[in-house]
Design an enzyme around this catalytic site. Sequence first.
Site, PDB file in Angstrom:
ATOM      1  N   LYS A  73       0.646  -1.177  -0.190  1.00 54.83           N
ATOM      2  CA  LYS A  73       0.143   0.074  -0.025  1.00 54.83           C
ATOM      3  C   LYS A  73       0.904   1.404   0.043  1.00 54.83           C
ATOM      4  O   LYS A  73       0.624   2.166  -0.810  1.00 54.83           O
ATOM      5  CB  LYS A  73      -0.821   0.092   1.474  1.00 54.83           C
ATOM      6  CG  LYS A  73      -1.741   1.206   1.462  1.00 54.83           C
ATOM      7  CD  LYS A  73      -2.947   1.085   2.186  1.00 54.83           C
ATOM      8  CE  LYS A  73      -2.628   0.136   3.540  1.00 54.83           C
ATOM      9  NZ  LYS A  73      -1.651   1.024   4.416  1.00 54.83           N
ATOM     10  N   THR A  75       3.991   1.578  -0.760  1.00 52.10           N
ATOM     11  CA  THR A  75       4.587   1.424  -2.089  1.00 52.10           C
ATOM     12  C   THR A  75       3.671   2.018  -3.309  1.00 52.10           C
ATOM     13  O   THR A  75       4.382   2.741  -4.114  1.00 52.10           O
ATOM     14  CB  THR A  75       5.198   0.141  -2.748  1.00 52.10           C
ATOM     15  OG1 THR A  75       5.924  -0.506  -1.437  1.00 52.10           O
ATOM     16  CG2 THR A  75       6.051   0.082  -3.722  1.00 52.10           C
ATOM     17  N   ARG A  96       2.590   8.339   6.831  1.00 53.62           N
ATOM     18  CA  ARG A  96       2.917   8.160   8.347  1.00 53.62           C
ATOM     19  C   ARG A  96       4.245   7.862   8.718  1.00 53.62           C
ATOM     20  O   ARG A  96       4.893   7.367   7.758  1.00 53.62           O
ATOM     21  CB  ARG A  96       2.107   7.232   9.135  1.00 53.62           C
ATOM     22  CG  ARG A  96       0.334   7.555   9.098  1.00 53.62           C
ATOM     23  CD  ARG A  96      -0.392   6.465   9.717  1.00 53.62           C
ATOM     24  NE  ARG A  96      -0.338   5.350   8.713  1.00 53.62           N
ATOM     25  CZ  ARG A  96      -0.309   4.148   9.108  1.00 53.62           C
ATOM     26  NH1 ARG A  96      -0.874   3.650  10.289  1.00 53.62           N
ATOM     27  NH2 ARG A  96      -0.444   3.051   8.171  1.00 53.62           N
ATOM     28  N   LYS A 107       6.991  -6.433  11.046  1.00 55.76           N
ATOM     29  CA  LYS A 107       6.481  -6.035   9.718  1.00 55.76           C
ATOM     30  C   LYS A 107       7.425  -5.170   8.917  1.00 55.76           C
ATOM     31  O   LYS A 107       7.487  -5.264   7.615  1.00 55.76           O
ATOM     32  CB  LYS A 107       5.599  -5.020  10.382  1.00 55.76           C
ATOM     33  CG  LYS A 107       4.818  -4.205   9.259  1.00 55.76           C
ATOM     34  CD  LYS A 107       3.811  -3.340   9.619  1.00 55.76           C
ATOM     35  CE  LYS A 107       2.941  -2.395   8.422  1.00 55.76           C
ATOM     36  NZ  LYS A 107       3.893  -1.512   7.859  1.00 55.76           N
ATOM     37  N   ALA A 275      -3.620   1.669  12.573  1.00 55.82           N
ATOM     38  CA  ALA A 275      -4.872   1.663  12.253  1.00 55.82           C
ATOM     39  C   ALA A 275      -5.644   0.498  12.771  1.00 55.82           C
ATOM     40  O   ALA A 275      -6.938   0.753  12.893  1.00 55.82           O
ATOM     41  CB  ALA A 275      -5.038   1.469  10.679  1.00 55.82           C
ATOM     42  N   PHE A 303      -3.671  -0.472   6.985  1.00 54.41           N
ATOM     43  CA  PHE A 303      -4.179  -1.510   6.898  1.00 54.41           C
ATOM     44  C   PHE A 303      -5.246  -1.692   5.678  1.00 54.41           C
ATOM     45  O   PHE A 303      -5.237  -0.960   4.782  1.00 54.41           O
ATOM     46  CB  PHE A 303      -4.572  -2.262   8.224  1.00 54.41           C
ATOM     47  CG  PHE A 303      -3.197  -2.389   9.202  1.00 54.41           C
ATOM     48  CD1 PHE A 303      -2.284  -3.455   8.782  1.00 54.41           C
ATOM     49  CD2 PHE A 303      -3.404  -2.005  10.415  1.00 54.41           C
ATOM     50  CE1 PHE A 303      -1.270  -3.516   9.818  1.00 54.41           C
ATOM     51  CE2 PHE A 303      -2.399  -2.279  11.279  1.00 54.41           C
ATOM     52  CZ  PHE A 303      -1.305  -3.001  10.832  1.00 54.41           C
ATOM     53  N   PHE A 383       3.587  -8.475  -9.022  1.00 51.97           N
ATOM     54  CA  PHE A 383       4.703  -9.340  -8.641  1.00 51.97           C
ATOM     55  C   PHE A 383       5.211 -10.020  -9.969  1.00 51.97           C
ATOM     56  O   PHE A 383       4.530 -10.540 -10.835  1.00 51.97           O
ATOM     57  CB  PHE A 383       4.545 -10.258  -7.727  1.00 51.97           C
ATOM     58  CG  PHE A 383       4.322  -9.658  -6.114  1.00 51.97           C
ATOM     59  CD1 PHE A 383       5.511  -9.978  -5.153  1.00 51.97           C
ATOM     60  CD2 PHE A 383       3.474  -8.723  -5.742  1.00 51.97           C
ATOM     61  CE1 PHE A 383       5.356  -9.337  -4.033  1.00 51.97           C
ATOM     62  CE2 PHE A 383       3.384  -8.059  -4.563  1.00 51.97           C
ATOM     63  CZ  PHE A 383       4.450  -8.504  -3.701  1.00 51.97           C
ATOM     64  N   TRP A 411       6.985  -0.767  -8.523  1.00 54.35           N
ATOM     65  CA  TRP A 411       7.873  -1.327  -7.591  1.00 54.35           C
ATOM     66  C   TRP A 411       9.092  -1.551  -8.294  1.00 54.35           C
ATOM     67  O   TRP A 411      10.350  -1.084  -8.059  1.00 54.35           O
ATOM     68  CB  TRP A 411       7.460  -2.730  -6.961  1.00 54.35           C
ATOM     69  CG  TRP A 411       8.584  -3.407  -5.866  1.00 54.35           C
ATOM     70  CD1 TRP A 411       8.407  -2.987  -4.710  1.00 54.35           C
ATOM     71  CD2 TRP A 411       9.765  -4.374  -6.226  1.00 54.35           C
ATOM     72  NE1 TRP A 411       9.643  -3.711  -4.207  1.00 54.35           N
ATOM     73  CE2 TRP A 411      10.322  -4.185  -5.012  1.00 54.35           C
ATOM     74  CE3 TRP A 411      10.304  -4.724  -7.255  1.00 54.35           C
ATOM     75  CZ2 TRP A 411      11.569  -5.295  -4.975  1.00 54.35           C
ATOM     76  CZ3 TRP A 411      11.389  -5.623  -7.246  1.00 54.35           C
ATOM     77  CH2 TRP A 411      12.059  -5.691  -6.209  1.00 54.35           C
TER      78      TRP A 411
END
Length: 558
Positions: A73, A75, A96, A107, A275, A303, A383, A411
């Site tokens: 998210k 990214t 954030r 994480k 969140a 999230f 991906f 990415w």
Amino acid sequence: MAFKTDIEIAREANKKPIMEIGAKLGIPAEHLLPYGHDKAKVGQEFIKSLADRPDGKLILVTAINPTPAGEGKTTTTVGLGDGLNRIGKKAVICIREASLGPNFGMKGGAAGGGMAQVVPMEEMNLHFTGDFHAITSAHNLLSAMIDNHIYWGNSLGIDERRVVWRRVMDMNDRALRDIVTSLGGVSNGFPRQTGFDITVASEVMAILCLSKDLEDLQKRLGDIVVAYTRDKSPIYCRDIKADGAMTVLLKDAMQPNLVQTLENNPAFVHGGPFANIAHGCNSVIATRTALKLGEYVVTEAGFGADLGAEKFFDIKCRKAGLKPSAAVIVATVRAMKMNGGVAKADLGAENVGAVQKGCPNLGRHIANVKSFGVPVVVAINHFYSDTDAEVQAVKDYVAAQGAEAILCKHWAMGSAGIEDLAKKVVQLAESGAANFAPLYPDDMPLFQKIETIAKRIYHADEVLADKSIRDQLKAWEAAGYGHLPICMAKTQYSFSTDPNLRGAPTGHSVPVREVRLSAGAGFIVAICGEIMTMPGLPKVPSAEVIRLNDLGHVEGLF
């Protein structure tokens, strides 16, 4: 296939001096407080001078429920900001700050990834500009002053059994969840049971992120309810006379942090409430500043959309008067397969059937975001193992939900890989289709607000809550807090409170085990299921592999 790690890519970034990034937004050098050469805080006086400027368009990036397969998210948020700049729009990113707890837990970092990152990556994921330390210090100053007041005679008549203000630290440490303080004799005070939360769950964090300026900050800090007397009358932070000193500690932390992407586009990184246990959005002051300086502002909510997006709409937008123009829901083929029952080890093999089986999770999020009156587009974060057939299965499913899914390769390719999404976002934002409205009105009873979220967003059948919880909510309504929105604290991994229940479950219940009043932040926290406000470290924490190498560079940090 070997890829460079995020930290290797970030270390090779061709960063520009932060004054140049500020100049892109029209921020004079004298209004930037530099922290080194690549980050700076934006002065309050400059921010106040922007008040009469028109706002740009606000774009929310949210996601499906997170899975071990990864969604990307942040990214995508960074990539979209770069993509909008690439197609000629003046775009600013707002995300954030990272908590040390997840960084050293499981994480990892929170600055994007691959060719869509915000830098300096290492500093942002460690001490950065010290905002979290200031928040921790301000919070714990209040804790110390409460116990000190009791020690020196307790003139306010605080009932030591009803002190509701806990302590915080920015680390995952399950040993501190429930503790007894002031042991050791008369000189150490009166023993009582309390505990620690993680700093990102602190009401001070939420207050900083929802305050519009320093005056608003101090008022909100003063409004914090820290304890009750024996007759259950509230004791406020201002009664303890801590709000002024706390504001002093937070003076610099209130100023938004300006950094840059790998493509030298501006990004504000400010505030960091989780969140799953807080409201999960970057600061209002950073978002509002960005809206005055850019044509487009791309921000994220933590999230999945059931947590972050709902709180973004119902708490942040409601309180700050923000009106989003469009929303992006991030999904991956891999995550769809996991929601379809495929084990993480088997995600590399093509399985169109599992993709189709897992898509209802995405469909639920699309419907939920649309219910707020915000137009939606889906970003398929690519991906290398994704097959054409799997991608097409997601596109076909999303089309059947009345939206469009766009394959994004930011990415690997940076802004060049996300142009199609950027163009679609502009189309949606400029169409005027947004008709934003929160999920529930201010005057709805508190328990009914909880039920509304549980039934309309989580698709639960019922909310389970003891009489004591319902009575507490009614008491807060009688005390004048009935207009406040609800901040649901629950697992991020499922629409339900069971983290193992993937997909789009129905027929489940939402148990509320505790409610907390955040009078300064301006919301009621409903703690559901087994969610913890102080996380623990996993069996093998990331901290075990983080170290300095022979060149003095950080290794192992994401």
